[in-house]
Design a protein around this motif. Structure first.
Motif, mmCIF file in Angstrom:
data_model
loop_
_atom_site.group_PDB
_atom_site.id
_atom_site.type_symbol
_atom_site.label_atom_id
_atom_site.label_comp_id
_atom_site.label_asym_id
_atom_site.label_seq_id
_atom_site.Cartn_x
_atom_site.Cartn_y
_atom_site.Cartn_z
ATOM 1 N N SER A 49 1.011 -1.769 -0.173
ATOM 2 C CA SER A 49 -0.214 0.025 0.080
ATOM 3 C C SER A 49 0.436 1.289 -0.280
ATOM 4 C CB SER A 49 -0.937 0.161 1.267
ATOM 5 O OG SER A 49 -1.523 1.563 1.348
ATOM 6 N N THR A 50 0.595 2.384 -0.641
ATOM 7 C CA THR A 50 1.449 3.626 -0.104
ATOM 8 C C THR A 50 0.388 4.539 -0.276
ATOM 9 O OG1 THR A 50 0.741 3.646 -3.013
ATOM 10 C CG2 THR A 50 2.974 3.107 -1.902
ATOM 11 N N GLU A 51 -1.187 3.991 0.470
ATOM 12 C CA GLU A 51 -2.319 5.597 0.769
ATOM 13 C C GLU A 51 -2.170 6.053 1.711
ATOM 14 O OE1 GLU A 51 -5.828 2.910 1.353
ATOM 15 O OE2 GLU A 51 -6.059 2.149 -1.095
ATOM 16 N N ALA A 52 -2.235 7.014 2.130
ATOM 17 C CA ALA A 52 -1.671 7.841 3.123
ATOM 18 C C ALA A 52 -3.197 7.245 4.352
ATOM 19 C CB ALA A 52 -2.094 9.618 3.236
ATOM 20 N N THR A 53 -1.901 7.413 4.884
ATOM 21 C CA THR A 53 -2.360 7.160 6.618
ATOM 22 C C THR A 53 -3.040 8.292 7.524
ATOM 23 O OG1 THR A 53 -0.511 5.104 6.470
ATOM 24 C CG2 THR A 53 -2.338 5.425 8.778
ATOM 25 N N PRO A 54 -4.482 8.267 7.875
ATOM 26 C CA PRO A 54 -5.375 8.866 8.600
ATOM 27 C C PRO A 54 -4.731 9.249 9.909
ATOM 28 C CG PRO A 54 -6.801 6.394 8.207
ATOM 29 C CD PRO A 54 -5.588 6.752 7.329
ATOM 30 N N ALA A 55 -4.252 10.240 10.326
ATOM 31 C CA ALA A 55 -4.484 10.416 11.616
ATOM 32 C C ALA A 55 -4.960 9.664 12.320
ATOM 33 C CB ALA A 55 -4.858 11.668 12.514
ATOM 34 N N ALA A 56 -4.631 9.206 13.846
ATOM 35 C CA ALA A 56 -4.942 7.581 14.541
ATOM 36 C C ALA A 56 -5.971 8.746 15.687
ATOM 37 C CB ALA A 56 -3.592 7.234 15.177
ATOM 38 N N ASN A 57 -7.142 7.762 16.004
ATOM 39 C CA ASN A 57 -7.795 8.725 16.730
ATOM 40 C C ASN A 57 -7.007 7.455 18.235
ATOM 41 O OD1 ASN A 57 -10.206 9.246 18.946
ATOM 42 N ND2 ASN A 57 -11.729 8.242 17.504
ATOM 43 N N PRO A 58 -6.722 9.007 19.107
ATOM 44 C CA PRO A 58 -6.012 8.887 20.228
ATOM 45 C C PRO A 58 -6.993 8.731 21.680
ATOM 46 C CG PRO A 58 -6.090 11.138 20.391
ATOM 47 C CD PRO A 58 -7.147 10.528 18.711
ATOM 48 N N TYR A 59 -8.438 8.399 21.147
ATOM 49 C CA TYR A 59 -9.482 7.390 22.109
ATOM 50 C C TYR A 59 -9.209 6.308 21.899
ATOM 51 C CZ TYR A 59 -9.271 12.704 22.989
ATOM 52 O OH TYR A 59 -8.166 14.272 23.101
ATOM 53 N N ILE A 60 -8.995 6.037 21.237
ATOM 54 C CA ILE A 60 -8.777 4.441 20.610
ATOM 55 C C ILE A 60 -8.224 3.868 21.061
ATOM 56 C CG2 ILE A 60 -11.735 4.771 20.015
ATOM 57 C CD1 ILE A 60 -10.201 3.647 17.039
ATOM 58 N N PHE A 61 -8.264 1.775 20.729
ATOM 59 C CA PHE A 61 -6.879 1.289 20.722
ATOM 60 C C PHE A 61 -6.386 1.218 19.680
ATOM 61 C CE2 PHE A 61 -4.395 -2.538 20.530
ATOM 62 C CZ PHE A 61 -3.892 -2.350 21.885
ATOM 63 N N PRO A 62 -5.458 1.632 19.561
ATOM 64 C CA PRO A 62 -4.080 2.950 18.145
ATOM 65 C C PRO A 62 -4.497 1.960 17.250
ATOM 66 C CG PRO A 62 -2.927 2.418 20.341
ATOM 67 C CD PRO A 62 -3.710 1.482 20.711
#
Length: 578
Positions: free
Chosen positions: A353-366
């Motif tokens: 994959s080369t898709e951009a990774t969305p920002a992680a939600n800090p309030y759920i398991f990573p």
């Protein structure tokens, strides 16, 4: 090859420095009882030593709705801000809120971890391990507790009888799970909020696991068998880690009869003959004080520090104590029977994959994660092994943080993991045995409590564990031949440790070469040998141990729920006896 591991460790160090500055603001202190001041020779009904998973629950239960005066002694302080945010568990080890005790190098296992030792991560703050663990909530298998009952000759510890205490600690908020029969096995108005986080990503893996004979289940909690693969329950609620500090002690904020003494270290337990009368402590101000318990002293310092405190106080193996000039109060096998779930990480390359990774939600398991419980013998109803399966996107900094600062594999290993993750997602598989026969021990290095004890993990000291681990690794590796894994050309990442080896020889090499910990230390003050089934220290009045150290055997899965259950059950015994 770039030294991505060194870069990751440098980045983590910088983050840790920033978080240390932030911790000075004590941003979480408002949630908890204030730090109380202590007066020499003052008395309490109960003194609880250790404000971790068990101690937090006990302190709340003993002080709630009663007139009992309770003192909770905690060597650390308030859990810092980052411990509340589910995303941020990877930078917490090796900071001031981690005891960071180390195992003794056995020259056999853990040889590809940093410094060839196991860094025995333990929480040094309110909530203890529950404030820095990985938040997976699992009761274990019914066989675990039925086995305890059989070993101890006490049916109060069988699964049907401990289930009430699991329900007492749980607050299941998962709407879909509440609509199933599994709801009957969980509490809905307890202390710790728990819920799953299913996703389309985990569904693909669950389907692959079903292909190799491990059924997909809504929940592995069961009256009969925990075998299956599932989206696990997490101790996460209201966008916060549901530590035992938050779940229990925050509710005691206004209790006038609870004194929480922070940055206070218990030096020894005091005795009048064979009756525990109190503790000697060093306070945050450097004062040495004597504090008395009218009813009981309860030690809840964990499977490494509870035995250390007992031995320094005169309870332990006679010859060992006398070698340090310690007067013996009770000759008991304290420090023996140390258990952990031996582990090995497998990294499997998945989709390109080369898709951009969305920002992680800090309030759920990573990251999307599944858990998997299986037995090599398909007729067996309880699991031989667990895998925790974390799906990381391509070029993931979080995967490298897990490798370097949580599992603490060597830079060579983590750099190979980094290369495998470039342009491809990876499955980070934490593979571990549920019921090891191997035992280690905790012994004194000094009569000074400020000196860490010696911890001999004993991993694979019983060769049957290594043989079973090999079988279990081979069993799990069948997933590589499933439809989904073949469709993405899934490949086990070569660590370079076992080049030229195949079959059983390869997996034995791999199990040893990648051997690590699950941080599930238990058993060093075991029921049956050190404490009785109500957790009273044998031959001693007014003293109990309540934490993972009392487990006679391990449980099948992450142990925080079981530790909290033990505390809930102990509180009932203590209040009934007094």
């Amino acid at each position: 090859m770039s030294d991505a591991a060194a870069t990751t460790l440098s980045t983590i160090s910088a983050v840790q420095s920033a978080l240390t500055v932030l911790s000075a603001l004590q941003l979480t202190a408002f949630r908890y009882p204030p730090d109380c001041s202590l007066t020499n020779a003052s008395s309490y009904d109960y003194i609880v030593v250790g404000g971790g998973s068990a101690g937090s629950a006990l302190a709340y239960r003993l002080s709630a709705s009663t007139s009992h005066k309770v003192l909770l002694i905690e060597e650390g302080s308030y859990p810092p801000f980052e411990t509340e945010i589910p995303l941020l568990f990877t930078p917490i080890p090796k900071t001031s809120v981690d005891y960071d005790t180390s195992s003794v190098n056995d020259g056999y296992t853990a040889q590809n971890l940093q410094d060839q030792i196991i860094s025995l991560t333990q929480g040094k703050m309110l909530g203890g391990g529950s404030s820095l663990n990985h938040m997976i909530h699992v009761q274990g298998d019914p066989h675990d507790y039925n086995q305890w009952a059989s070993i101890l000759g006490d049916d109060s510890w069988n699964y049907e009888n401990v289930l009430q205490y699991f329900k007492k600690l749980e607050n299941l908020t998962d709407v879909d799970l509440l609509a199933t029969a599994f709801a009957d096995l969980h509490g809905t108005d307890g202390m710790i909020k728990i819920a799953r986080e299913p996703s389309a990503t985990t569904a693909k893996y669950l389907k692959a696991f079903a292909e190799i004979g491990v059924p997909t289940v809504d929940d592995t909690t069961s009256r009969t068998s925990s075998i299956g693969a599932t989206d696990p329950l997490y101790a996460i609620g209201d966008n916060l880690r549901q530590s035992n500090a938050l779940a229990y002690l925050a509710r005691a904020k206004s209790f006038d009869n609870l004194c929480v003494a922070l940055s206070t270290k218990a030096q020894k337990i005091l005795f009048d003959g064979t009756t525990a009368t109190g503790v000697q402590v060093n306070t945050s101000k450097g004062e040495s004080l004597v504090l008395y318990a009218k009813k009981e002293v309860i030690v809840s310092a964990g499977a490494i520090h509870s035995p250390q405190l007992l031995m320094l106080s005169g309870i332990g193996p006679k010859s060992h104590l006398e070698s340090f000039g310690i007067s013996v109060v009770a000759d008991l096998p304290v420090g023996q029977n140390l258990m952990d779930h031996p582990s090995a990480v497998l990294l499997i390359q998945m989709e390109a994959s080369t898709e951009a990774t969305p920002a992680a939600n800090p309030y759920i398991f990573p990251v999307p994660t599944t858990t998997f419980y299986a037995a090599v013998d398909s007729s067996q109803t309880y699991p031989d092994y667990q895998t925790i399966n974390l799906v990381f996107p391509h070029d993931s900094g979080a995967m490298m943080q897990l490798c370097t600062n949580v599992f603490k594999y060597s830079n060579d290993i983590c750099n190979k993991f980094y290369e495998a993750n470039v342009g491809r997602s990876v499955l980070f598989v934490v593979h571990n045995l549920m019921m090891p026969n191997s035992r280690g021990n905790v012994s004194l290095a000094s009569a000074d409590i400020s000196v860490d004890p010696l911890v001999y993990t004993g991993t694979y000291s019983d060769c049957s564990d290594l043989d079973l681990m090999v079988e279990c690794l081979e069993d799990f590796a069948a997933v590589l031949n499933t439809t989904y894994f073949r469709s993405v050309d899934a490949t086990l990442v070569d660590t370079g440790l076992c080049t030229g080896k195949t079959g059983t020889e390869f997996w034995k090499c791999y199990a040893l070469g990648m051997s690590a910990t699950m941080w599930h230390y238990a058993g060093t003050c075991a029921m049956g040998s050190v404490v009785d089934t109500t957790l009273k220290v044998k031959g001693i009045n007014g003293l109990r141990v309540v934490d993972a150290s009392v487990m006679p055997t391990e449980v099948s899965g992450n142990i925080n729920a079981a530790v909290t259950m033990i505390a809930e059950k102990a509180a009932v015994h203590i209040l009934a006896d007094n």
